[in-house]
Design an enzyme around this catalytic site. Sequence first.
Site, PDB file in Angstrom:
ATOM      1  N   CYS A 116      -4.211   4.331  -0.882  1.00  0.00           N
ATOM      2  CA  CYS A 116      -3.185   4.709   0.088  1.00  0.00           C
ATOM      3  C   CYS A 116      -1.808   4.693  -0.572  1.00  0.00           C
ATOM      4  CB  CYS A 116      -3.244   3.765   1.291  1.00  0.00           C
ATOM      5  SG  CYS A 116      -2.168   4.222   2.666  1.00  0.00           S
ATOM      6  N   CYS A 120       1.243  -3.033   6.436  1.00  0.00           N
ATOM      7  CA  CYS A 120       1.026  -3.921   5.282  1.00  0.00           C
ATOM      8  C   CYS A 120       2.131  -4.957   5.122  1.00  0.00           C
ATOM      9  CB  CYS A 120       0.916  -3.091   4.006  1.00  0.00           C
ATOM     10  SG  CYS A 120      -0.400  -1.863   4.061  1.00  0.00           S
ATOM     11  N   CYS A 144       2.867  -2.196  -5.077  1.00  0.00           N
ATOM     12  CA  CYS A 144       2.332  -0.920  -4.590  1.00  0.00           C
ATOM     13  C   CYS A 144       1.984   0.036  -5.709  1.00  0.00           C
ATOM     14  CB  CYS A 144       3.329  -0.271  -3.649  1.00  0.00           C
ATOM     15  SG  CYS A 144       4.983  -0.135  -4.361  1.00  0.00           S
TER      16      CYS A 144
HETATM   17 FE1  SF4 Z   1      -0.393   2.649   2.562  1.00  0.00          FE
HETATM   18 FE2  SF4 Z   1       0.218   0.071   3.003  1.00  0.00          FE
HETATM   19 FE3  SF4 Z   1       0.706   1.225   0.609  1.00  0.00          FE
HETATM   20 FE4  SF4 Z   1       2.163   1.878   2.747  1.00  0.00          FE
HETATM   21  S1  SF4 Z   1       2.082  -0.135   1.719  1.00  0.00           S
HETATM   22  S2  SF4 Z   1       1.341   3.297   1.272  1.00  0.00           S
HETATM   23  S3  SF4 Z   1       0.577   1.816   4.399  1.00  0.00           S
HETATM   24  S4  SF4 Z   1      -1.327   0.802   1.577  1.00  0.00           S
END
Ligand code: SF4
Length: 236
Positions: free
Chosen positions: A123, A209, A232
């Site tokens: 994601c 998140c 991330c």
């Molecule tokens: Fe996806 Fe969570 Fe990453 Fe945002 S922080 S891009 S919702 S996994």
Amino acid sequence: MTTAQIPRTDDELKELAEQAGRDLEDASALEILQWAVDTFGDGFCVTSSMEDAVVAHLASRVREGVDVVFLDTGYHFPETIGTRDAVEAVMDVNVITLTPRQTVAEQDAEYGPQLHDRDPDLCCKLRKVQPLERGLTAYQAWATGLRRDESPTRANTPVVGWDAKRRKVKVSPIARWTQDDVDAYVLQHGVLTNPLLMDGYASVGCEPCTRRVLEGEDARAGRWAGRAKTECGLHG
Ligand code: SF4
């Protein structure tokens, strides 16, 4: 030809970044940003998660109308989008909003709903990492608001370094700042901050998140809580 149009090889940029990281280790945030603007001109941008506008504010003092890049993942809190809009309205910066190739609905249709719960790395790759890589192609150097005191994974952040993944110079002008330094700067200059910071959130990311932090937790403990994931992919 502007400074930013002068071609440099990756090896030259890497050497430049590493040398600057050593030379500027004790420099102020404004001096670090001045070096970045002088060196890269239009090839330099600031990225902001819209947790606060401290680095954007600092950069705008060095260069009026500086590009401020924001990643709109489609999963942000309304407060974060509101902060982005406020920064755009009141600050002397050029806000550039990057979006993923797919809307959340399109992603849900292809990968199934709530990919963030099942495969957050994928994601983040689709909604953060890839859009940023596309957005940064226009620049040789980018600035972040990373700080060494935020978490153990950020403890060795250089003030200027080489981002090998994107082959860019990465500037972290407030790497040596503490939370107290940030708070003092916000107070002194009336800098816009995300309202969620007043509501128990110490670090603001995508809504699914992010949770509030508990007493004694580090600032990023509320991100992907309960999972091994701590970053991330933008800064790994
Ligand atoms: Fe996806 Fe969570 Fe990453 Fe945002 S922080 S891009 S919702 S996994």
